[in-house]
Design a protein around this motif. Sequence first.
Motif, PDB file in Angstrom:
ATOM      1  N   TYR A  12       0.982  -0.993  -0.070  1.00  0.00           N
ATOM      2  CA  TYR A  12      -0.036  -0.104   0.059  1.00  0.00           C
ATOM      3  C   TYR A  12       0.790   1.321  -0.123  1.00  0.00           C
ATOM      4  CZ  TYR A  12      -3.989  -2.967   1.126  1.00  0.00           C
ATOM      5  OH  TYR A  12      -5.197  -3.828   0.979  1.00  0.00           O
ATOM      6  N   PRO A  13       0.845   1.998  -1.131  1.00  0.00           N
ATOM      7  CA  PRO A  13       1.700   3.061  -0.966  1.00  0.00           C
ATOM      8  C   PRO A  13       1.509   4.405  -0.373  1.00  0.00           C
ATOM      9  CG  PRO A  13       0.251   3.326  -2.958  1.00  0.00           C
ATOM     10  CD  PRO A  13       0.020   1.845  -2.197  1.00  0.00           C
ATOM     11  N   LEU A  14       2.122   4.874   0.682  1.00  0.00           N
ATOM     12  CA  LEU A  14       1.673   5.842   1.730  1.00  0.00           C
ATOM     13  C   LEU A  14       3.145   6.557   1.837  1.00  0.00           C
ATOM     14  CD1 LEU A  14      -0.888   6.309   3.327  1.00  0.00           C
ATOM     15  CD2 LEU A  14       0.074   5.244   5.242  1.00  0.00           C
ATOM     16  N   ALA A  78       4.976  -1.710   8.335  1.00  0.00           N
ATOM     17  CA  ALA A  78       5.121  -0.276   7.745  1.00  0.00           C
ATOM     18  C   ALA A  78       6.821  -0.126   7.580  1.00  0.00           C
ATOM     19  CB  ALA A  78       4.593   0.719   8.991  1.00  0.00           C
ATOM     20  N   LEU A  79       7.013   0.067   6.345  1.00  0.00           N
ATOM     21  CA  LEU A  79       8.549   0.378   5.944  1.00  0.00           C
ATOM     22  C   LEU A  79       8.942   1.661   6.266  1.00  0.00           C
ATOM     23  CD1 LEU A  79       8.342  -1.032   2.541  1.00  0.00           C
ATOM     24  CD2 LEU A  79       8.860  -2.266   4.636  1.00  0.00           C
ATOM     25  N   ALA A  80      10.123   1.956   6.424  1.00  0.00           N
ATOM     26  CA  ALA A  80      10.651   3.145   6.716  1.00  0.00           C
ATOM     27  C   ALA A  80      10.390   4.375   5.790  1.00  0.00           C
ATOM     28  CB  ALA A  80      12.490   3.366   6.906  1.00  0.00           C
ATOM     29  N   ALA A  81      10.108   3.692   4.697  1.00  0.00           N
ATOM     30  CA  ALA A  81       9.621   5.045   3.702  1.00  0.00           C
ATOM     31  C   ALA A  81       8.564   4.257   2.644  1.00  0.00           C
ATOM     32  CB  ALA A  81      10.972   5.506   2.766  1.00  0.00           C
ATOM     33  N   GLY A  82       7.462   4.968   2.259  1.00  0.00           N
ATOM     34  CA  GLY A  82       6.727   4.734   0.967  1.00  0.00           C
ATOM     35  C   GLY A  82       5.854   3.662   0.905  1.00  0.00           C
ATOM     36  N   ALA A  83       5.770   2.889   1.996  1.00  0.00           N
ATOM     37  CA  ALA A  83       4.702   1.660   1.754  1.00  0.00           C
ATOM     38  C   ALA A  83       4.348   1.029   3.082  1.00  0.00           C
ATOM     39  CB  ALA A  83       5.052   0.705   0.798  1.00  0.00           C
ATOM     40  N   VAL A 227       2.934   3.411  -9.514  1.00  0.00           N
ATOM     41  CA  VAL A 227       1.621   3.239 -10.001  1.00  0.00           C
ATOM     42  C   VAL A 227       0.682   4.290  -9.440  1.00  0.00           C
ATOM     43  CG1 VAL A 227      -0.247   1.636 -10.384  1.00  0.00           C
ATOM     44  CG2 VAL A 227       2.088   1.003 -10.837  1.00  0.00           C
ATOM     45  N   ASP A 228       0.745   4.287  -8.205  1.00  0.00           N
ATOM     46  CA  ASP A 228      -0.032   5.402  -7.521  1.00  0.00           C
ATOM     47  C   ASP A 228       0.315   6.855  -8.066  1.00  0.00           C
ATOM     48  OD1 ASP A 228      -1.546   6.029  -5.078  1.00  0.00           O
ATOM     49  OD2 ASP A 228      -0.251   7.149  -4.239  1.00  0.00           O
ATOM     50  N   LEU A 258       5.582  15.251  -5.563  1.00  0.00           N
ATOM     51  CA  LEU A 258       6.658  14.614  -6.346  1.00  0.00           C
ATOM     52  C   LEU A 258       7.938  14.289  -5.567  1.00  0.00           C
ATOM     53  CD1 LEU A 258       6.400  15.843  -9.951  1.00  0.00           C
ATOM     54  CD2 LEU A 258       5.403  14.034  -8.988  1.00  0.00           C
ATOM     55  N   ASP A 259       8.248  15.322  -4.801  1.00  0.00           N
ATOM     56  CA  ASP A 259       9.223  15.180  -3.935  1.00  0.00           C
ATOM     57  C   ASP A 259       9.270  14.151  -3.099  1.00  0.00           C
ATOM     58  OD1 ASP A 259      10.802  17.453  -5.266  1.00  0.00           O
ATOM     59  OD2 ASP A 259       9.851  18.844  -3.489  1.00  0.00           O
ATOM     60  N   ALA A 260       7.821  13.982  -2.412  1.00  0.00           N
ATOM     61  CA  ALA A 260       7.787  12.734  -1.582  1.00  0.00           C
ATOM     62  C   ALA A 260       7.667  11.366  -2.358  1.00  0.00           C
ATOM     63  CB  ALA A 260       6.345  12.974  -0.762  1.00  0.00           C
ATOM     64  N   VAL A 261       7.085  11.413  -3.454  1.00  0.00           N
ATOM     65  CA  VAL A 261       7.225  10.353  -4.201  1.00  0.00           C
ATOM     66  C   VAL A 261       8.808   9.546  -4.537  1.00  0.00           C
ATOM     67  CG1 VAL A 261       6.678   9.215  -6.657  1.00  0.00           C
ATOM     68  CG2 VAL A 261       4.789  10.695  -5.074  1.00  0.00           C
ATOM     69  N   TRP A 262       9.427  10.586  -5.072  1.00  0.00           N
ATOM     70  CA  TRP A 262      10.789  10.205  -5.587  1.00  0.00           C
ATOM     71  C   TRP A 262      11.534  10.141  -4.225  1.00  0.00           C
ATOM     72  CZ3 TRP A 262      10.104   8.528  -9.929  1.00  0.00           C
ATOM     73  CH2 TRP A 262       9.337   8.825 -10.714  1.00  0.00           C
ATOM     74  N   THR A 263      11.301  10.677  -3.225  1.00  0.00           N
ATOM     75  CA  THR A 263      12.320  10.422  -1.916  1.00  0.00           C
ATOM     76  C   THR A 263      12.053   8.915  -1.607  1.00  0.00           C
ATOM     77  OG1 THR A 263      12.494  12.712  -1.417  1.00  0.00           O
ATOM     78  CG2 THR A 263      12.629  11.180   0.396  1.00  0.00           C
ATOM     79  N   ASP A 264      10.800   8.559  -1.359  1.00  0.00           N
ATOM     80  CA  ASP A 264      10.420   7.127  -0.849  1.00  0.00           C
ATOM     81  C   ASP A 264      10.857   6.188  -2.111  1.00  0.00           C
ATOM     82  OD1 ASP A 264       9.387   8.314   1.274  1.00  0.00           O
ATOM     83  OD2 ASP A 264       7.260   8.119   0.646  1.00  0.00           O
ATOM     84  N   TYR A 265      10.514   6.482  -3.328  1.00  0.00           N
ATOM     85  CA  TYR A 265      11.131   5.410  -4.526  1.00  0.00           C
ATOM     86  C   TYR A 265      12.681   5.210  -3.984  1.00  0.00           C
ATOM     87  CZ  TYR A 265      12.114   3.563  -9.077  1.00  0.00           C
ATOM     88  OH  TYR A 265      12.698   2.646  -9.869  1.00  0.00           O
ATOM     89  N   TYR A 266      13.429   6.184  -4.005  1.00  0.00           N
ATOM     90  CA  TYR A 266      14.760   6.113  -4.209  1.00  0.00           C
ATOM     91  C   TYR A 266      15.467   5.801  -2.728  1.00  0.00           C
ATOM     92  CZ  TYR A 266      15.256   8.065  -8.642  1.00  0.00           C
ATOM     93  OH  TYR A 266      15.132   8.261 -10.164  1.00  0.00           O
ATOM     94  N   GLN A 267      14.856   5.789  -1.741  1.00  0.00           N
ATOM     95  CA  GLN A 267      15.172   5.219  -0.413  1.00  0.00           C
ATOM     96  C   GLN A 267      15.023   3.779  -0.594  1.00  0.00           C
ATOM     97  OE1 GLN A 267      13.835   7.429   3.078  1.00  0.00           O
ATOM     98  NE2 GLN A 267      14.376   5.582   4.487  1.00  0.00           N
TER      99      GLN A 267
END
Length: 398
Positions: A12-14, A78-83, A227-228, A258-267
Motif C-alpha cells: 500500500y503506497p503511503l 510499515a516500512l521506513a519509507a513509502g509503503a 503506479v500510485d 513529487l518530492d515525497a514520491v521520488w524520496t520514498d522510491y529512491y530510499q
Amino acid sequence: MTDVLHVQTRAYPLHYASLNLSLTSFVVPERGEVRLVPGTLGSLAYNPDRTVEVDLTDLIRPAVTLPGITIVRCHARALAAGAVLVSYLLRHARDLSDLDAQGLADLDAEVNGALRKADAPILAEVLAAAVEAGLFERLVLPPDLNETRDWTSIDPRSVRYNCHFVLPRPGWSPDSRVPDLVMGPRCRILLPYTYAWDADASGDDLGALLTMLEPADIAVAQQSILVDAIVGGRRILGGLARATTPLGLEGVTFRRFLDAVWTDYYQLDAYRVESGQGHRATYLAARDIIGLDGTHERAERLLNHVGASLLSESSVRSAQLDGRLNRVAAALAVVASASFLVDLAGFLIPEAGLGMRVATATGVILLGAGVLGATILSVRQRRGGSPLAVRQGRGRRH
C-alpha cells in the motif's frame, strides 16, 4: 501438496516523513487494541532500515472467511519509507500439485480479489487509527485529495502485490515466457509477481519467512509507489481536461508531492546496494520481471507533463485574476472620480437647489452601479461565455 504455504504480500503506497518508533499500540474503534513491535528489514547487510510490525490476525480472522482456505496469519509491516506491506499466510484444502504456473497465478488472483473485498473496511479503519495515533509523522497526501474524500480507501489500482508459494523442493516450473534470470538462493520466478520458494512451509518462524521474501516485496513496493503516482497524475490531467481541477491545486503543491514520491522510491531503491549478495540477486531479478524500470520511465514522463500542465493552468488563472483586479480598480477609479465631481459641484454651486443636488447624486450612483455591473458581467462572460450560455449550461446540469 496441501501443505504448501501460500503468501500474498500487498504493498500500500503511503508517503510519510518517518515512523513514530516510540508508539507501542493504538486502538481501532469497535475492534480493539493493536500492538506495535519495532523491527528491521532482515535482508539488508548494511544500514538496516527500521520497520513497525503489526499482527492483524485477530482482527482479520473473525471477519474474513474464504471457502477451502485457512488464514494462518495476517501481518502488516510499515516500512521506513513509502509503503505498508500486508502479508497473508494461507493454506488451501485442495492439492496444488496439478496446477502449472499460470494456474497458480489464476488461483492467486481469485483469492486476492476475495480477500481485498472482504478486508478493505478493516484495513481502512486500521490505517485511520494508526494515523490518528501518530504512527506516521507528517503524512503527505496526493494533492488532488480534499478533506471530504476518504483518503484511507487507497485506489486499488495502486496496490500491487506478490504471491509466493513456499514448499521444500517445489516442483513447479517457470512459465515459458519467463526469461532466464540470475536468481538468489531458494527462489524461482514462475511468472511476474509469482514466486516459488524452497523453504520450510510451516510458517512458524515468521521473521525468517518475511526476510526471505523481502527482495521481491521491496520491488513490488516500489512498483506500487510509481503506479500510485501515475494513477494520481492521470486523475489530475483528467480534471485539467474537464476544467474541474480544484482551485487549490497548483504547480508548487504538486511538486512537493513529487518530492515525497521520488524520496520514498529512491530510499527503497537503495536496497540494491544495501542488501546481501543473495537477496540482491533476487531483488534485481524481481525488478526485471515486473518491468520496474519501464514503469519508472513512464511515470517520470507523465508526472513531468502533469507538472507543466499545472504551471500553465496556474499562469492562465493568474492572468484572469489580474484582469479582474484591473477591472475592479477601474470601476473604483470611476466611482472615486464621480465622488470628486459631487464635491466639486458642491463647492462651485454652493446654493444649488434640492433638485440639482438630487440629480447629481443620482447620476453618480447610477454611474457607479453601471460600472460595477459591467465588471461583473465581463467576469461571467470570461468564465462561461455569454449570460445566455451560462444559464443554458446550468439548465443542462439540472
